[in-house]
Design a protein around this motif. Sequence first.
Motif, mmCIF file in Angstrom:
data_model
loop_
_atom_site.group_PDB
_atom_site.id
_atom_site.type_symbol
_atom_site.label_atom_id
_atom_site.label_comp_id
_atom_site.label_asym_id
_atom_site.label_seq_id
_atom_site.Cartn_x
_atom_site.Cartn_y
_atom_site.Cartn_z
ATOM 1 N N LEU A 1 0.867 -1.172 0.000
ATOM 2 C CA LEU A 1 0.000 0.000 0.000
ATOM 3 C C LEU A 1 0.903 1.221 0.000
ATOM 4 N N LEU B 1 1.077 3.086 8.342
ATOM 5 C CA LEU B 1 -0.169 2.394 8.047
ATOM 6 C C LEU B 1 -1.251 2.802 9.046
ATOM 7 N N VAL C 1 -9.046 4.942 -2.685
ATOM 8 C CA VAL C 1 -7.899 4.045 -2.841
ATOM 9 C C VAL C 1 -8.007 3.345 -4.178
ATOM 10 N N GLY D 1 -6.643 0.538 -7.122
ATOM 11 C CA GLY D 1 -6.031 -0.785 -7.224
ATOM 12 C C GLY D 1 -6.568 -1.503 -8.438
ATOM 13 N N ASP E 1 -6.115 -6.956 -4.810
ATOM 14 C CA ASP E 1 -5.899 -5.606 -4.273
ATOM 15 C C ASP E 1 -7.110 -5.171 -3.452
ATOM 16 N N LEU F 1 -7.409 -4.624 0.704
ATOM 17 C CA LEU F 1 -7.911 -3.406 1.339
ATOM 18 C C LEU F 1 -9.092 -3.726 2.251
ATOM 19 N N TYR G 1 -13.212 2.442 -2.949
ATOM 20 C CA TYR G 1 -12.227 1.722 -3.755
ATOM 21 C C TYR G 1 -12.494 2.001 -5.230
ATOM 22 N N THR H 1 -2.684 3.482 -11.426
ATOM 23 C CA THR H 1 -2.766 3.677 -9.980
ATOM 24 C C THR H 1 -1.684 4.636 -9.507
ATOM 25 N N ALA I 1 -4.368 6.844 -1.841
ATOM 26 C CA ALA I 1 -3.448 5.711 -1.718
ATOM 27 C C ALA I 1 -3.729 4.736 -2.843
ATOM 28 N N ILE J 1 -3.008 0.376 -3.934
ATOM 29 C CA ILE J 1 -2.542 -0.936 -3.510
ATOM 30 C C ILE J 1 -2.326 -1.802 -4.747
ATOM 31 N N SER J 2 -1.139 -2.414 -4.814
ATOM 32 C CA SER J 2 -0.799 -3.195 -5.998
ATOM 33 C C SER J 2 0.403 -4.079 -5.688
ATOM 34 N N THR K 1 2.146 -7.002 2.362
ATOM 35 C CA THR K 1 1.281 -8.077 2.854
ATOM 36 C C THR K 1 2.001 -9.407 3.045
#
Length: 318
Positions: free
Chosen positions: A122, A133, A149, A151, A158, A162, A178, A187, A198, A200-201, A221
């Motif tokens: 993230l 975080l 966010v 993704g 992704d 989240l 999202y 992204t 933000a 996430i990927s 993660t």
Amino acid sequence: MKMTRLLKSLAIAAALCAGAAHAQVSVMLPANPGGGWDATGRQAFQALNQAGIYKGTVNFTNKGGAGGTIGLSDFQRSQKGKADALAVFGAITVGAITLNKSPVDLSKFKPVARLTAEYLVLAVKADSPYKTLDDFVAALKSNPGATPVGGGSAGGVDHIALALLAQSGDVPVPSLNYIPQAGGADTVVGIINGTLKAGISGISEFQQFAQDGRIRILGVTTAERLKSLPDVPTFKEAGYDVEIANWRGILGSVDMPEANYKEWVERFTKLSESKEWQAVLEKQAWDAYFLPGEQFAAFIQSESSRINKILKDAGLSK
């Protein structure tokens, strides 16, 4: 005269055999250029070539959208029975099939090989007020709608990551803002220009931008910190019970001839053991995650059950 005809027949047969050995392969990449599936397919065939495992020509087709279900639906329909037609897909597809009510049936394809696993990160803009975080989760909890966010596709890993982060941080999953993106590059653009708070990927899609100082990675993660990201805490380390990876693999066409199927399983098995592929894994920050043929089929079945349960438990599907 008979000898001449015989020589001609032998020449034709030899030409046909050579053509079969180096027939043009069609590879469906069910995503836009530049993303993880695109890189997996192109890097895999480059390594196959460099290792001398398959040196024939390859025709790549990019057709993105809806978590890969648009490209795979076309592949399922148009490449049925083709001897050398392959497609890249992964964990994202499993959830996307459910959420998009797609006609794609993974059990109908020939499961050639599971190749890689890539953990997720993230990230925020480099000058973002979110330094940790915890900072980001606090913003989500305070005003999830104002914390968009980006993704991958809805229902993909992704999105699931989240949702799991939100659950662990006592943030209602349905309140998340999202926004699915066409690819990792989109992204990053959204993070940098501020339309996303933000993103996430996969690590490979964000790492270079983090090294260039354009974005800041807040968490990964994995179960333990990565050697390639020694200063980035894991989600678990930060107090959030999330560990998830995005796996990717290769499917053969529906009703692919058995001889061709076995040949491709063998080729990708050899690839998994080659130094050329090990170099790709290291360069891309992908984890080796190889499973051949029928073992991969069993994994797809179990993973479909697992991911669909997560989607239901997180309130992302009914």
